[in-house]
Design a protein around this motif. Structure first.
Motif, PDB file in Angstrom:
ATOM      1  N   THR A  56     -18.782  26.897  -5.237  1.00 58.78           N
ATOM      2  CA  THR A  56     -19.807  26.041  -5.860  1.00 58.78           C
ATOM      3  C   THR A  56     -20.883  25.657  -4.846  1.00 58.78           C
ATOM      4  OG1 THR A  56     -18.134  25.178  -7.379  1.00 58.78           O
ATOM      5  CG2 THR A  56     -20.191  23.952  -7.217  1.00 58.78           C
ATOM      6  N   ALA A  57     -20.493  25.372  -3.614  1.00 54.99           N
ATOM      7  CA  ALA A  57     -21.472  25.032  -2.574  1.00 54.99           C
ATOM      8  C   ALA A  57     -22.410  26.205  -2.314  1.00 54.99           C
ATOM      9  CB  ALA A  57     -20.764  24.626  -1.287  1.00 54.99           C
ATOM     10  N   ARG A  58     -21.864  27.416  -2.235  1.00 54.35           N
ATOM     11  CA  ARG A  58     -22.718  28.595  -2.030  1.00 54.35           C
ATOM     12  C   ARG A  58     -23.643  28.819  -3.225  1.00 54.35           C
ATOM     13  NH1 ARG A  58     -17.864  30.772  -0.234  1.00 54.35           N
ATOM     14  NH2 ARG A  58     -17.748  32.166  -2.037  1.00 54.35           N
ATOM     15  N   GLN A  59     -23.129  28.614  -4.429  1.00 50.09           N
ATOM     16  CA  GLN A  59     -23.963  28.759  -5.619  1.00 50.09           C
ATOM     17  C   GLN A  59     -25.096  27.740  -5.619  1.00 50.09           C
ATOM     18  OE1 GLN A  59     -20.919  28.327  -8.628  1.00 50.09           O
ATOM     19  NE2 GLN A  59     -20.941  30.530  -9.059  1.00 50.09           N
ATOM     20  N   ALA A  60     -24.793  26.502  -5.244  1.00 50.55           N
ATOM     21  CA  ALA A  60     -25.814  25.452  -5.209  1.00 50.55           C
ATOM     22  C   ALA A  60     -26.917  25.795  -4.206  1.00 50.55           C
ATOM     23  CB  ALA A  60     -25.178  24.103  -4.874  1.00 50.55           C
ATOM     24  N   MET A  61     -26.530  26.280  -3.020  1.00 50.51           N
ATOM     25  CA  MET A  61     -27.532  26.654  -2.017  1.00 50.51           C
ATOM     26  C   MET A  61     -28.379  27.821  -2.496  1.00 50.51           C
ATOM     27  SD  MET A  61     -25.651  26.153   1.692  1.00 50.51           S
ATOM     28  CE  MET A  61     -24.242  27.179   1.296  1.00 50.51           C
ATOM     29  N   ALA A  62     -27.744  28.829  -3.094  1.00 49.29           N
ATOM     30  CA  ALA A  62     -28.482  29.996  -3.585  1.00 49.29           C
ATOM     31  C   ALA A  62     -29.410  29.606  -4.733  1.00 49.29           C
ATOM     32  CB  ALA A  62     -27.503  31.079  -4.032  1.00 49.29           C
ATOM     33  N   LEU A  63     -28.939  28.755  -5.624  1.00 48.59           N
ATOM     34  CA  LEU A  63     -29.766  28.307  -6.741  1.00 48.59           C
ATOM     35  C   LEU A  63     -30.968  27.519  -6.246  1.00 48.59           C
ATOM     36  CD1 LEU A  63     -30.225  28.066  -9.773  1.00 48.59           C
ATOM     37  CD2 LEU A  63     -28.697  26.069  -9.760  1.00 48.59           C
ATOM     38  N   GLU A  64     -30.752  26.642  -5.273  1.00 47.10           N
ATOM     39  CA  GLU A  64     -31.872  25.873  -4.718  1.00 47.10           C
ATOM     40  C   GLU A  64     -32.918  26.800  -4.092  1.00 47.10           C
ATOM     41  OE1 GLU A  64     -32.396  22.939  -1.013  1.00 47.10           O
ATOM     42  OE2 GLU A  64     -31.076  22.142  -2.573  1.00 47.10           O
ATOM     43  N   ARG A  65     -32.458  27.771  -3.307  1.00 44.79           N
ATOM     44  CA  ARG A  65     -33.404  28.724  -2.700  1.00 44.79           C
ATOM     45  C   ARG A  65     -34.199  29.454  -3.770  1.00 44.79           C
ATOM     46  NH1 ARG A  65     -29.153  30.017   0.729  1.00 44.79           N
ATOM     47  NH2 ARG A  65     -28.677  31.852  -0.527  1.00 44.79           N
ATOM     48  N   ARG A  66     -33.513  29.941  -4.797  1.00 45.44           N
ATOM     49  CA  ARG A  66     -34.197  30.708  -5.844  1.00 45.44           C
ATOM     50  C   ARG A  66     -35.158  29.835  -6.641  1.00 45.44           C
ATOM     51  NH1 ARG A  66     -36.992  34.592  -7.130  1.00 45.44           N
ATOM     52  NH2 ARG A  66     -36.679  35.477  -9.195  1.00 45.44           N
ATOM     53  N   LEU A  67     -34.742  28.642  -7.003  1.00 42.39           N
ATOM     54  CA  LEU A  67     -35.627  27.749  -7.753  1.00 42.39           C
ATOM     55  C   LEU A  67     -36.880  27.415  -6.959  1.00 42.39           C
ATOM     56  CD1 LEU A  67     -33.050  25.307  -9.386  1.00 42.39           C
ATOM     57  CD2 LEU A  67     -34.430  27.049 -10.550  1.00 42.39           C
ATOM     58  N   ASN A  68     -36.727  27.251  -5.647  1.00 41.83           N
ATOM     59  CA  ASN A  68     -37.889  26.937  -4.824  1.00 41.83           C
ATOM     60  C   ASN A  68     -38.783  28.154  -4.606  1.00 41.83           C
ATOM     61  OD1 ASN A  68     -37.819  24.056  -4.206  1.00 41.83           O
ATOM     62  ND2 ASN A  68     -35.829  24.529  -3.353  1.00 41.83           N
ATOM     63  N   GLN A  69     -38.225  29.353  -4.714  1.00 41.02           N
ATOM     64  CA  GLN A  69     -39.048  30.566  -4.635  1.00 41.02           C
ATOM     65  C   GLN A  69     -39.931  30.711  -5.859  1.00 41.02           C
ATOM     66  OE1 GLN A  69     -36.187  33.722  -4.237  1.00 41.02           O
ATOM     67  NE2 GLN A  69     -36.061  33.538  -2.005  1.00 41.02           N
ATOM     68  N   ILE A  70     -39.385  30.364  -7.016  1.00 44.88           N
ATOM     69  CA  ILE A  70     -40.127  30.572  -8.269  1.00 44.88           C
ATOM     70  C   ILE A  70     -40.721  29.284  -8.829  1.00 44.88           C
ATOM     71  CG2 ILE A  70     -38.750  32.591  -8.886  1.00 44.88           C
ATOM     72  CD1 ILE A  70     -37.250  30.806 -10.901  1.00 44.88           C
ATOM     73  N   GLY A  71     -40.579  28.176  -8.097  1.00 47.56           N
ATOM     74  CA  GLY A  71     -40.947  26.862  -8.615  1.00 47.56           C
ATOM     75  C   GLY A  71     -42.417  26.520  -8.606  1.00 47.56           C
ATOM     76  N   GLY A  72     -43.257  27.395  -8.143  1.00 49.53           N
ATOM     77  CA  GLY A  72     -44.683  27.107  -8.172  1.00 49.53           C
ATOM     78  C   GLY A  72     -45.102  26.024  -7.199  1.00 49.53           C
ATOM     79  N   GLY A  73     -44.395  25.865  -6.096  1.00 51.99           N
ATOM     80  CA  GLY A  73     -44.780  24.903  -5.074  1.00 51.99           C
ATOM     81  C   GLY A  73     -44.130  23.543  -5.180  1.00 51.99           C
ATOM     82  N   GLU A  74     -43.533  23.236  -6.313  1.00 46.89           N
ATOM     83  CA  GLU A  74     -42.849  21.946  -6.454  1.00 46.89           C
ATOM     84  C   GLU A  74     -41.427  22.077  -5.915  1.00 46.89           C
ATOM     85  OE1 GLU A  74     -42.239  18.421  -9.723  1.00 46.89           O
ATOM     86  OE2 GLU A  74     -42.718  20.425 -10.420  1.00 46.89           O
ATOM     87  N   ARG A  75     -41.063  21.189  -4.994  1.00 45.19           N
ATOM     88  CA  ARG A  75     -39.738  21.261  -4.370  1.00 45.19           C
ATOM     89  C   ARG A  75     -38.656  20.829  -5.345  1.00 45.19           C
ATOM     90  NH1 ARG A  75     -36.104  21.640  -0.878  1.00 45.19           N
ATOM     91  NH2 ARG A  75     -35.066  20.042   0.325  1.00 45.19           N
ATOM     92  N   ILE A  76     -37.569  21.609  -5.365  1.00 47.51           N
ATOM     93  CA  ILE A  76     -36.422  21.308  -6.203  1.00 47.51           C
ATOM     94  C   ILE A  76     -35.189  21.233  -5.304  1.00 47.51           C
ATOM     95  CG2 ILE A  76     -34.958  22.094  -8.107  1.00 47.51           C
ATOM     96  CD1 ILE A  76     -37.465  23.610  -9.149  1.00 47.51           C
ATOM     97  N   LYS A  77     -34.441  20.148  -5.395  1.00 53.17           N
ATOM     98  CA  LYS A  77     -33.237  19.940  -4.609  1.00 53.17           C
ATOM     99  C   LYS A  77     -32.027  20.068  -5.536  1.00 53.17           C
ATOM    100  CE  LYS A  77     -30.598  18.481  -1.210  1.00 53.17           C
ATOM    101  NZ  LYS A  77     -30.018  19.485  -0.362  1.00 53.17           N
ATOM    102  N   VAL A  78     -31.027  20.863  -5.129  1.00 51.05           N
ATOM    103  CA  VAL A  78     -29.804  21.012  -5.906  1.00 51.05           C
ATOM    104  C   VAL A  78     -28.697  20.232  -5.207  1.00 51.05           C
ATOM    105  CG1 VAL A  78     -28.082  22.623  -6.794  1.00 51.05           C
ATOM    106  CG2 VAL A  78     -30.497  23.268  -6.811  1.00 51.05           C
ATOM    107  N   TYR A  79     -28.099  19.307  -5.934  1.00 49.43           N
ATOM    108  CA  TYR A  79     -26.990  18.502  -5.429  1.00 49.43           C
ATOM    109  C   TYR A  79     -25.706  18.964  -6.099  1.00 49.43           C
ATOM    110  CZ  TYR A  79     -30.512  15.283  -3.647  1.00 49.43           C
ATOM    111  OH  TYR A  79     -31.570  14.733  -2.981  1.00 49.43           O
ATOM    112  N   GLN A  80     -24.615  18.890  -5.357  1.00 47.67           N
ATOM    113  CA  GLN A  80     -23.303  19.252  -5.880  1.00 47.67           C
ATOM    114  C   GLN A  80     -22.470  17.979  -6.005  1.00 47.67           C
ATOM    115  OE1 GLN A  80     -21.154  21.929  -3.340  1.00 47.67           O
ATOM    116  NE2 GLN A  80     -19.321  21.853  -4.584  1.00 47.67           N
TER     117      GLN A  80
END
Length: 94
Positions: A56-80
């Motif tokens: 789950t920790a690895r998924q959260a980190m990967a999801l955060e990276r991907r969301l921030n790549q496609i997020g259009g400049g708005e920072r997104i933080k993923v918490y577990q």
């Protein structure tokens, strides 16, 4: 900033976390010695305390990276957070 809360059931960091996990699971009642013995045997049989927590920790980190790549400049933080172990949902939200 936007945030996403990723939930899982539990994330035991070590076999020593079994007693507090089961006590929380049983709503504050300390589990019987037989229950603890069986739980420890199950966790020892898979070779790590809890693979779900690390996955789950690895998924959260990967999801955060991907969301921030496609997020259009708005920072997104993923918490577990977890239901029965730290970090419990309320702790994470605070």
């Amino acid at each position: 900033m936007k945030a996403l809360l990723m939930l899982s059931y539990a994330s035991l960091q070590s076999i020593d976390d079994i007693l507090p996990f089961y006590t929380h699971l049983f709503h504050g009642k300390i589990p019987s010695p037989d229950t603890l013995k069986a739980a420890k045997a199950r966790f020892q049989s898979i070779g790590v305390a809890d693979p779900l927590g690390s996955v789950t920790a690895r998924q959260a980190m990967a999801l955060e990276r991907r969301l921030n790549q496609i997020g259009g400049g708005e920072r997104i933080k993923v918490y577990q957070a977890t239901k029965h172990t730290s970090p419990i949902v309320l702790e994470t939200v605070q």
